[in-house]
Motif scaffolding. Sequence first.
Motif, short mmCIF file in Angstrom:
data_model
loop_
_atom_site.label_atom_id
_atom_site.label_comp_id
_atom_site.label_asym_id
_atom_site.label_seq_id
_atom_site.Cartn_x
_atom_site.Cartn_y
_atom_site.Cartn_z
N MET A 4 -18.67 37.38 110.95
CA MET A 4 -19.43 38.47 111.52
C MET A 4 -19.47 38.31 113.04
O MET A 4 -19.72 37.22 113.56
N VAL A 5 -19.19 39.40 113.73
CA VAL A 5 -19.20 39.40 115.19
C VAL A 5 -20.12 40.50 115.67
O VAL A 5 -20.01 41.65 115.24
N THR A 6 -21.05 40.16 116.56
CA THR A 6 -21.98 41.15 117.10
C THR A 6 -22.05 40.98 118.62
O THR A 6 -21.70 39.94 119.16
N GLY A 7 -22.52 42.03 119.30
CA GLY A 7 -22.69 41.97 120.75
C GLY A 7 -21.91 43.07 121.43
O GLY A 7 -21.59 44.12 120.84
N ALA A 8 -21.59 42.84 122.72
CA ALA A 8 -20.81 43.80 123.51
C ALA A 8 -19.35 43.62 123.16
O ALA A 8 -18.67 42.73 123.68
N LEU A 9 -18.83 44.46 122.26
CA LEU A 9 -17.51 44.26 121.69
C LEU A 9 -16.57 45.40 122.01
O LEU A 9 -16.98 46.54 122.26
N GLN A 10 -15.28 45.06 121.96
CA GLN A 10 -14.21 46.04 121.97
C GLN A 10 -13.30 45.70 120.79
O GLN A 10 -12.78 44.59 120.70
N VAL A 11 -13.17 46.64 119.87
CA VAL A 11 -12.41 46.39 118.65
C VAL A 11 -11.14 47.23 118.68
O VAL A 11 -11.18 48.45 118.88
N ALA A 12 -9.99 46.55 118.49
CA ALA A 12 -8.71 47.26 118.47
C ALA A 12 -7.72 46.46 117.64
O ALA A 12 -7.65 45.22 117.77
N ASN A 13 -6.98 47.16 116.79
CA ASN A 13 -5.93 46.54 115.97
C ASN A 13 -6.46 45.36 115.14
O ASN A 13 -5.80 44.33 114.99
N GLY A 14 -7.66 45.55 114.60
CA GLY A 14 -8.23 44.51 113.75
C GLY A 14 -8.74 43.29 114.49
O GLY A 14 -9.07 42.28 113.84
N ARG A 15 -8.82 43.35 115.81
CA ARG A 15 -9.30 42.23 116.60
C ARG A 15 -10.55 42.65 117.36
O ARG A 15 -10.60 43.75 117.93
#
Length: 264
Positions: A1-12
């Motif tokens: 689980m990843v939380t916070g200020a995120l940028q998600v692209a191509n499953g990463r």
Amino acid sequence: MVTGALQVANGRAMIATNGAITSGTNTTEVTLPRRGVLRVCAATTVKLAADASVPEGEIPGLMMVIDHGAIEASFATGRNSDVLLTPDFRILIGAPGSADVKVRLGQHGDTCVDNAGVNAPYVLVTSVFDGGVYRVQPGQRVMFQHGSVFAVVDQEKESCGCPAPVHPNSNEFPEAQSAGFAPLSPPGPSGKVPGGTPTEATDTFVHKSGAPPPETDTITTTGGTPMPHVQVTPVQKPPKVKGDKKPGFVTRMGHFFRRLFGAE
């Protein structure tokens, strides 16, 4: 689980400035651009933040926070030091060198720190409460007992990093479960032997104090041959016969005088 200020692209998932990573039953590998990797061990949550006070163009130091579990840091150190916070310590990782640092938190505040690698960095452990300081030398692995820099076990034998996974259908020691990084395996159903044939008992054994043992007991196995009968014969003491006791000296003298005076 990843939380916070995120940028998600191509499953990463990419953490921009700060975030938190929680591993499940396996180790999670976090890539640090231009630096290396940070491994978050099973059942561990680490909070990450970049030092925003560094000048533009410099690689910021990494702020890491954990309150249980373990991490493995394998990355290049730079001008700006990295810091790991635990409930008891502030662990500074600074240049020169290349970090291969492992930290594990155990029960009762026990904290294991391993500063391995050929180019081990500068590692300084500071107590949050009493201000004590301890430097972990290159190639040194230590255990701070009960969260104190004054109770140190030098050259700790146990690993400070992620516990090794247990292969299925093996008798390996469940290190992850023992360290609290993974849940205990649920107990199997009763009456079954792992890897064997299910067994079934056809008699209930009951013990009552003072009662004689049962005459016969039989145990059978499902799909197998009945085991032979076991005959149990209780051992009884021979009954006492009245008059077996031999007369004493006084009794014999009494009979003698009665016969002498014609009383018998």
